[in-house]
Write a protein that holds these residues in place. Structure first.
Motif, mmCIF file in Angstrom:
data_model
loop_
_atom_site.group_PDB
_atom_site.id
_atom_site.type_symbol
_atom_site.label_atom_id
_atom_site.label_comp_id
_atom_site.label_asym_id
_atom_site.label_seq_id
_atom_site.Cartn_x
_atom_site.Cartn_y
_atom_site.Cartn_z
ATOM 1 N N SER A 78 0.803 -1.219 0.000
ATOM 2 C CA SER A 78 0.000 0.000 0.000
ATOM 3 C C SER A 78 0.841 1.277 0.000
ATOM 4 C CB SER A 78 -0.964 -0.010 1.194
ATOM 5 O OG SER A 78 -2.011 -0.930 0.978
ATOM 6 N N PRO A 79 1.912 1.381 0.824
ATOM 7 C CA PRO A 79 2.749 2.583 0.711
ATOM 8 C C PRO A 79 3.356 2.742 -0.678
ATOM 9 C CG PRO A 79 3.210 1.430 2.766
ATOM 10 C CD PRO A 79 2.341 0.518 1.945
ATOM 11 N N VAL A 80 3.727 1.616 -1.292
ATOM 12 C CA VAL A 80 4.266 1.672 -2.659
ATOM 13 C C VAL A 80 3.181 2.138 -3.622
ATOM 14 C CG1 VAL A 80 5.326 0.328 -4.517
ATOM 15 C CG2 VAL A 80 5.909 -0.166 -2.127
ATOM 16 N N ALA A 81 1.950 1.651 -3.411
ATOM 17 C CA ALA A 81 0.837 2.049 -4.281
ATOM 18 C C ALA A 81 0.601 3.550 -4.203
ATOM 19 C CB ALA A 81 -0.429 1.291 -3.883
ATOM 20 N N GLY A 82 0.679 4.098 -2.998
ATOM 21 C CA GLY A 82 0.529 5.540 -2.860
ATOM 22 C C GLY A 82 1.687 6.298 -3.481
ATOM 23 N N TRP A 83 2.895 5.803 -3.289
ATOM 24 C CA TRP A 83 4.098 6.413 -3.865
ATOM 25 C C TRP A 83 4.014 6.459 -5.391
ATOM 26 C CZ3 TRP A 83 7.988 4.650 -7.128
ATOM 27 C CH2 TRP A 83 9.172 5.372 -7.139
ATOM 28 N N VAL A 84 3.600 5.338 -5.980
ATOM 29 C CA VAL A 84 3.472 5.269 -7.439
ATOM 30 C C VAL A 84 2.376 6.203 -7.924
ATOM 31 C CG1 VAL A 84 2.853 3.757 -9.374
ATOM 32 C CG2 VAL A 84 4.404 2.939 -7.607
ATOM 33 N N GLY A 85 1.238 6.222 -7.205
ATOM 34 C CA GLY A 85 0.146 7.094 -7.602
ATOM 35 C C GLY A 85 0.516 8.566 -7.563
ATOM 36 N N ASP A 86 1.276 8.981 -6.519
ATOM 37 C CA ASP A 86 1.701 10.373 -6.417
ATOM 38 C C ASP A 86 2.668 10.762 -7.537
ATOM 39 O OD1 ASP A 86 0.268 11.436 -4.293
ATOM 40 O OD2 ASP A 86 1.665 10.681 -2.780
ATOM 41 N N ARG A 87 3.497 9.836 -7.961
ATOM 42 C CA ARG A 87 4.547 10.170 -8.915
ATOM 43 C C ARG A 87 4.154 9.957 -10.374
ATOM 44 N NH1 ARG A 87 6.391 9.323 -4.185
ATOM 45 N NH2 ARG A 87 8.414 10.042 -3.415
ATOM 46 N N TYR A 88 3.343 8.943 -10.647
ATOM 47 C CA TYR A 88 3.022 8.600 -12.035
ATOM 48 C C TYR A 88 1.561 8.798 -12.386
ATOM 49 C CZ TYR A 88 7.656 6.552 -11.689
ATOM 50 O OH TYR A 88 9.009 6.378 -11.490
ATOM 51 N N GLY A 89 0.763 9.185 -11.406
ATOM 52 C CA GLY A 89 -0.645 9.415 -11.678
ATOM 53 C C GLY A 89 -1.501 8.213 -11.311
ATOM 54 N N ALA A 90 -2.669 8.489 -10.736
ATOM 55 C CA ALA A 90 -3.541 7.408 -10.283
ATOM 56 C C ALA A 90 -4.092 6.591 -11.438
ATOM 57 C CB ALA A 90 -4.691 7.981 -9.450
ATOM 58 N N ARG A 91 -4.405 7.234 -12.571
ATOM 59 C CA ARG A 91 -5.028 6.482 -13.659
ATOM 60 C C ARG A 91 -4.073 5.449 -14.226
ATOM 61 N NH1 ARG A 91 -8.098 9.129 -18.796
ATOM 62 N NH2 ARG A 91 -6.070 10.035 -19.190
ATOM 63 N N ARG A 92 -2.803 5.811 -14.456
ATOM 64 C CA ARG A 92 -1.831 4.825 -14.941
ATOM 65 C C ARG A 92 -1.706 3.666 -13.954
ATOM 66 N NH1 ARG A 92 1.230 9.670 -15.783
ATOM 67 N NH2 ARG A 92 1.324 10.281 -17.973
ATOM 68 N N THR A 93 -1.665 4.025 -12.675
ATOM 69 C CA THR A 93 -1.533 3.002 -11.641
ATOM 70 C C THR A 93 -2.742 2.068 -11.629
ATOM 71 O OG1 THR A 93 -0.289 4.590 -10.308
ATOM 72 C CG2 THR A 93 -1.155 2.658 -9.177
#
Length: 458
Positions: A73-88
């Motif tokens: 989950s922390p990784v999921a948030g990190w990825v969402g903040d940096r690459y955008g939620a839709r891509r994630t």
């Protein structure tokens, strides 16, 4: 007197803001993504009957899913903040479809762990963190209403999925059911994600309720997003709420996972059929709608800290009923009351994040909170299975304090731990900072000028 068309257009734009579309899409995405996980209590009975696997062995699959969800989950948030939620979320949808299709082919226990726990656990982490935080990013005002709608309607999924999954499995068998679910779900997920934008800035818009004095949206490029998220977390980690909220979520999830993972199976041991027991899930999910809706609204108006106390307390004390519950109507009354606390337990965290951290990039923080909830779900679910299966060397259960049975097909100690965890959550909520002010209002002062939110046009 001339009609002010400009004012009318602005009013319509505010009233029919795209943010409300994001709420609707996020709700459907959540229900679809959680179709199977919300009905795990049904899956437990089906697999135990078809494969004769032990209760604990099957529960471990949900434990591993929760652990993988927690750690990712922390990784999921990190990825969402940096690459955008839709891509994630597009990655999450792909994992969901693949994991469900592979699940339909399993015939060994290790395959359940790999497909359900790891692949679908990763998908769940990406969905659980990035859907609600995206909804929150679209609102400056009426956040409580938006979160309440998304949480309440989205949370109704289990009221549909539990009996629907039980019916689908009874009519087609679980293998065919696990083909049908990703086929329909995949179409829904990918169709909606085409329009599910990560931030208002992606559409050249401001959040709902933003006024002319608010700063303009920050350019959504990866380098800027990465820098802003890094600096924001450095400041957020210095606050007590950053560490307390994940632990509070942990305690709340221990409290309800002991119930929601085991109550259907427990009811069948008391003589209820699977079909009758599945309605327990439907009832507590339906009654949870009220608290999922109103707790965020109350939190937005009077503070998340205050709003969180009641559902934690109610979730704990209602479990006392399970010591005497045997008939179907008693289980249904319990479910109706328990659902109110259960629904509200998880509903104020997004509001708390806004009140503590403002409009900062909070996906990573929300991910850390899901780290606590995921481990709480895993711990509670596993403890319940171990308590039920426990035997002494002679195969007998163990009597504790003269009235609590450990093992031997008894859940007595599990219900005690559930109550204690929920009430401990009440105590730790009391240790949170007041929600009347933002804890790190000046964090952007540590950014280079080009990464700051630009001032509003004058």
């Amino acid at each position: 007197m001339s009609f002010d068309w400009s004012a009318r257009v602005d009013s319509l734009r505010e009233q029919y803001h795209y943010a409300w579309m994001v709420v609707g899409m996020g709700t459907v995405l959540r229900v679809t993504a959680n179709f199977v996980s919300q009905a795990f209590a049904v899956i437990l009975v089906v697999l135990q009957q078809d494969f004769a696997w032990g209760v604990t062995a099957i529960i471990i699959a949900q434990v591993l899913r929760s652990v993988s969800n927690a750690m990712l989950s922390p990784v999921a948030g990190w990825v969402g903040d940096r690459y955008g939620a839709r891509r994630t979320l597009l990655v999450a949808a792909t994992l969901y479809v693949c994991g469900m299709l592979l699940l339909s082919t399993m015939d060994q226990l290790w395959q359940l762990y790999l497909y359900y726990s790891v692949l679908l656990g990763l998908a769940q982490a990406l969905f659980a963190v990035n859907i609600p935080t995206t909804v929150a990013a679209w609102f400056k005002k009426k956040l409580g209403v938006a979160v309440g709608i998304q949480q309440s309607v989205g949370g109704m999924g289990a009221s549909i999925t539990a009996p629907a999954l039980a019916l689908l499995v009874s009519q087609t068998g679980w293998q065919v059911a696990f083909w049908i679910i990703p086929a329909v779900g995949g179409v829904i997920l990918f169709s909606l994600l085409a329009f599910f934008h990560s931030e208002p800035a992606d559409r050249g818009m401001r959040p709902y309720g933003a006024d002319e004095n608010d700063p303009n949206p920050v350019p959504n490029d990866r380098a800027t997003a990465k820098l802003r998220s890094k600096v924001f977390l450095q400041h957020a980690r210095r606050t007590r709420a950053f560490w307390n909220l994940p632990f509070i979520h942990f305690l709340g999830c221990v409290g309800h996972s002991l119930v929601i993972w085991h109550v259907v199976f427990f009811a069948t041991t008391q003589g209820l059929s699977l079909a009758a027991a599945a309605w327990i899930v439907s009832i507590y999910t339906m009654t949870s709608v009220s608290s999922r809706l109103f707790i965020p609204i109350i939190a937005d108006r009077w503070g998340a800290k205050t709003a969180m106390v009641l559902p934690y307390f109610l979730q704990g004390v209602t479990v006392l009923m399970l010591f005497w519950t045997q008939s179907a109507w008693q289980f249904y009354v319990f479910a109706a009351l328990f659902g109110i606390g259960f629904g509200g337990e998880m509903s104020a965290f997004l509001i708390a994040n806004r009140q503590y951290y403002g409009m900062g990039p909070v996906r990573s923080i929300f991910g850390f909170q899901h780290l606590g909830s995921g481990f709480g779900m895993a711990a509670g679910g596993l403890i319940g299975g171990l308590i039920y299966d426990f035997r002494l060397n002679d195969g007998a259960p163990l009597e504790l304090l003269g009235f609590i049975t450990l093992g031997g097909g008894s859940y007595d100690l599990a219900w005690v731990i559930s109550i204690a965890a929920s009430l401990a959550g009440v105590l730790f909520i009391g240790l949170l900072e007041p929600t009347s002010r933002v804890l790190i209002p000046n964090w952007e002062d540590s950014l280079p000028r080009e990464a700051e939110a630009s001032p509003a046009a004058t």
